[in-house]
Design an enzyme around this catalytic site. Structure first.
Site, mmCIF file in Angstrom:
data_model
loop_
_atom_site.group_PDB
_atom_site.id
_atom_site.type_symbol
_atom_site.label_atom_id
_atom_site.label_comp_id
_atom_site.label_asym_id
_atom_site.label_seq_id
_atom_site.Cartn_x
_atom_site.Cartn_y
_atom_site.Cartn_z
ATOM 1 C CG HIS A 128 -1.201 1.463 -3.322
ATOM 2 N ND1 HIS A 128 -2.410 1.387 -2.651
ATOM 3 C CD2 HIS A 128 -1.012 0.242 -3.906
ATOM 4 C CE1 HIS A 128 -2.924 0.176 -2.820
ATOM 5 N NE2 HIS A 128 -2.092 -0.531 -3.569
ATOM 6 C CG ASP A 149 -2.286 0.699 0.871
ATOM 7 O OD1 ASP A 149 -2.238 1.902 0.532
ATOM 8 O OD2 ASP A 149 -3.357 0.078 0.952
#
Length: 362
Positions: A223, A201
């Site tokens: 991410h 993430d």
């Protein structure tokens, strides 16, 4: 905008042993081998060594309310028994606290026991470390492996995290998800220096706060370097953020700013500088104002303004199926941007960009 870098420059119970040569030193220096002993004795110690603690299931290693000036040292291997719960596994607060890791130490969360590929939507998983109210403090040199969910939740003023290693590489194949490295909110003065992160993430996610500096980061998987989502919180202001001299590789995104559709707030005085990306699967640079229920809608709104955004020397490559740059702003809400040496190649050009300042291009 002032560079934040320039601002930075200008025991006592079972399981505890006391190291000392005098009664005064005995009260000052404590070594704990259980979480219960640490919680019971922490207030009486100016130096706390946590030696190979095995934290019981469903229990937080509670180091909240530490006496001002306390030093905390993680030694040996810290582990956590299994239970489906929200955590955190470790929580710490106090003022002028110094946290370090001894040579050879490891904080092993063994997150694969919780991973199911669903992150926050699956079974309950504990967050790793709450640095809430850990003001005028530092965390240096911690080695962390396989967090079940998010790693650091930072809600503190004047805190510096240096040389933190978060290695969740096993989560790539074992179902790690929502394993953010550093989530920052409601904070003034956060410095994150030379982190090494492999996760699934955001490497960095700033939801609110001011005077935030992230430098020298290595971000693998995940991410990317994110601001947002901003909006629909008690604090919806992100101001004076510098993210610089960092690499992002094999990630969904590299540079990202996202705001909530229909919300109000502001994102201002933002600098991304000397960011090098490679192996990006979705977007090299993405700024969008259309998030709702955690997903983009394609319909941007202008209640959260994004102003004084500077991208300089943001370069690298994305995958052929990815999009180099995607900018989706509400009417009049993105302004006063500066772009210099922004070169993202390898992917598709977006035809859906909207309301972007004249200096930017897709």
């Amino acid at each position: 905008m002032h560079s934040f870098a320039s601002l930075l420059r200008y025991g006592l119970a079972a399981g505890a042993t006391l190291a000392s040569a005098s009664p005064i030193e005995a009260r000052d220096s404590c070594t704990f081998t259980t979480a219960a002993a640490a919680k019971a004795g922490k207030a009486k110690c100016s130096t706390i060594t946590l030696d190979s603690i095995k934290v019981p299931a469903g229990t937080t290693l509670d180091l909240t309310g530490l006496t001002s000036g306390t030093k905390v040292i993680f030694e040996g291997t810290t582990t956590f028994d299994y239970e489906d719960w929200a955590g955190p596994l470790i929580s710490m607060s106090g003022k002028d606290i110094t946290v370090t890791g001894a040579s050879g130490h490891l904080i092993n969360c063994d997150g694969s026991r919780w991973w199911d590929g669903k992150g926050t939507s699956g079974k309950k998983k504990p967050k790793f470390f709450y640095a809430h109210g850990l003001d005028s403090s530092s965390i240096t040199g911690l080695n962390i492996k396989n967090t079940p969910l998010m790693a650091f939740s930072v809600e503190s003023d004047d805190i510096t995290l240096t040389d933190i290693t978060i290695n969740n590489a096993d989560g790539d194949s074992l179902g790690g998800h929502n394993t953010d490295a550093f989530d920052v909110g409601n904070s003034v003065g956060v410095n994150i220096i030379k982190p090494w992160v492999h996760n699934q993430d955001d490497c960095l996610a700033i939801n609110s706060g001011e005077n935030i500096w992230f430098t020298g980061g290595t971000c693998i998987g995940g991410h990317g370097l994110s601001i947002g989502s901003v909006g629909d919180r008690s604090n919806n202001v992100v101001k004076n953020v510098t993210i610089e001299h960092s690499t992002v590789s094999n990630s969904e995104n590299a540079v990202r700013i996202k705001t909530i559709s229909g919300a109000t707030g502001s994102v201002s005085e933002i600098t991304y500088s000397n960011i090098v990306m490679s192996g990006i699967s979705d977007y090299g640079v993405v700024i969008q104002q259309d998030y709702e229920d955690g997903k983009p809608t394609g319909k941007p709104t202008n209640g959260v303004t994004i102003t004084d955004v500077k991208l300089e020397s943001v370069t690298g490559t994305v995958d052929s199926k990815a999009t180099d740059i995607y900018l989706l702003c509400g009417s009049g809400s993105c302004s006063d941007w500066t772009w210099d040496d922004v070169k993202v190649t390898g992917g598709k050009k977006s035809s859906a960009c909207k309301n972007l300042p004249s200096v930017a291009s897709c």
